[in-house]
Motif scaffolding. Structure first.
Motif, short mmCIF file in Angstrom:
data_model
loop_
_atom_site.label_atom_id
_atom_site.label_comp_id
_atom_site.label_asym_id
_atom_site.label_seq_id
_atom_site.Cartn_x
_atom_site.Cartn_y
_atom_site.Cartn_z
N TYR A 213 0.74 -26.10 -35.96
CA TYR A 213 0.72 -27.09 -37.01
C TYR A 213 1.09 -28.44 -36.41
O TYR A 213 1.92 -28.52 -35.50
CB TYR A 213 1.71 -26.74 -38.13
N LEU B 96 4.48 -34.54 -34.22
CA LEU B 96 5.34 -33.39 -33.99
C LEU B 96 4.48 -32.14 -34.08
O LEU B 96 3.71 -31.98 -35.04
CB LEU B 96 6.42 -33.37 -35.07
N TYR C 175 4.21 -27.99 -34.07
CA TYR C 175 4.96 -26.75 -34.28
C TYR C 175 4.08 -25.54 -33.98
O TYR C 175 2.95 -25.44 -34.47
CB TYR C 175 5.40 -26.62 -35.74
N PHE D 30 8.73 -20.70 -37.58
CA PHE D 30 8.37 -21.86 -36.77
C PHE D 30 9.25 -21.97 -35.53
O PHE D 30 10.43 -21.59 -35.55
CB PHE D 30 8.54 -23.14 -37.59
N GLY D 31 8.70 -22.53 -34.47
CA GLY D 31 9.49 -22.96 -33.35
C GLY D 31 10.19 -24.27 -33.69
O GLY D 31 10.04 -24.81 -34.78
N TYR E 216 10.12 -24.53 -47.89
CA TYR E 216 10.65 -24.77 -46.56
C TYR E 216 11.61 -25.95 -46.61
O TYR E 216 11.47 -26.85 -47.44
CB TYR E 216 9.54 -25.11 -45.57
N THR F 200 13.55 -28.40 -37.21
CA THR F 200 12.42 -27.51 -37.40
C THR F 200 12.26 -27.17 -38.89
O THR F 200 13.08 -27.54 -39.72
CB THR F 200 12.59 -26.22 -36.59
N LEU F 201 11.20 -26.46 -39.18
CA LEU F 201 10.92 -26.01 -40.54
C LEU F 201 11.56 -24.64 -40.74
O LEU F 201 11.24 -23.69 -40.04
CB LEU F 201 9.42 -25.93 -40.76
N GLN F 202 12.41 -24.54 -41.72
CA GLN F 202 13.08 -23.30 -42.02
C GLN F 202 12.59 -22.79 -43.37
O GLN F 202 12.73 -23.46 -44.39
CB GLN F 202 14.60 -23.52 -42.08
#
Lengths: 114, 113
Positions: free
Chosen positions: A37, A88, A90, A104-105, B36, B43-45
């Motif tokens: 992404y 960015l 991901y 996600f990383g 999220y 980051t996306l959590q």
């Protein structure tokens, strides 16, 4: 649980040079789905490309990635970076036929300079 | 075409105050829905997901709760905000399971003071 590891932090490069972002993953499931992404500044993430087929190259908008289950990798590449690629990125993982969302990383920020 | 709308666009709230964030998806029936959270520069959590009305599964709670009162609506809330709740909240939808693309909404920026 599942985990995704990416090239850390910030990647800076000059326009026209190649870019490669590393992504490796860990999962107990044999059929993972891997995604890249991209999130531009002040925008939401959007899909760049995805794959679930082992050793098959996937391409979109000049980027490409190949899922290698033997090495649990899904590296993102582009032969010639553009200024508009600054964003960015991901890498994300999900499991086949599983409703739970993406893992996600940490994300890699790419800055392309003229 | 499917559209996803989140409200509010941004909020500044006090620690200890309640919060309710909303998400609506139009043009798609019975989507999978997700919440999220993204800390600034983080980051996306994933927080919650839902595959049907009235059913929500927690992934990471962070002292938040979620509900799906209608097929096209997903709500994130808490009775008492913490400083750590600041960040960017994103709602997403997908057709079904793991292989499907997730489409993200425009997000809500939250600052807790």
């Amino acid at each position: 649980g599942d985990s995704v590891t990416q090239t850390e932090g910030l990647v800076t490069l000059t326009e026209g040079l190649p870019v490669m972002l590393n992504c490796t993953y860990q999962t107990i499931y044999s059929n993972p789905f891997l995604f890249w992404y991209v999130q531009h500044l002040n925008e939401s993430p959007r899909l760049l490309l995805k794959s679930f087929t082992d050793n098959k190259r996937t391409e979109h908008q000049g980027f490409h990635a190949t899922l290698h289950k033997s090495s649990s990798s899904f590296h993102l590449q582009k032969s010639s970076a553009q200024l508009s690629d600054s964003a960015l990125y991901y890498c994300a993982l999900s499991e086949d036929n599983y409703a739970q969302g993406l893992t996600f990383g940490l994300g890699t920020r790419v800055s392309v300079f003229p | 075409a499917q559209t996803i709308h989140q409200w509010p666009v941004a909020e500044i709230k006090a620690v200890g105050s309640p919060l309710s964030l909303g998400c609506t998806i139009k043009g798609k029936s019975s989507p999978n829905l997700y919440w999220y959270w993204q800390a600034t520069g983080g980051t996306l959590q994933q927080l919650f997901y839902s595959i049907t009305v009235g059913q929500v599964e927690s992934v990471v709670q962070l002292n938040l709760s979620a509900s799906r009162p209608k097929d096209d609506q997903f709500i994130l809330s808490t009775e008492k905000l913490l400083l750590s709740h600041s960040g960017f909240y994103l709602c997403a939808w997908s057709l079904s399971g793991g292989q499907d693309t997730q489409y993200f909404g425009p997000g809500t920026r939250l600052l807790v003071l």
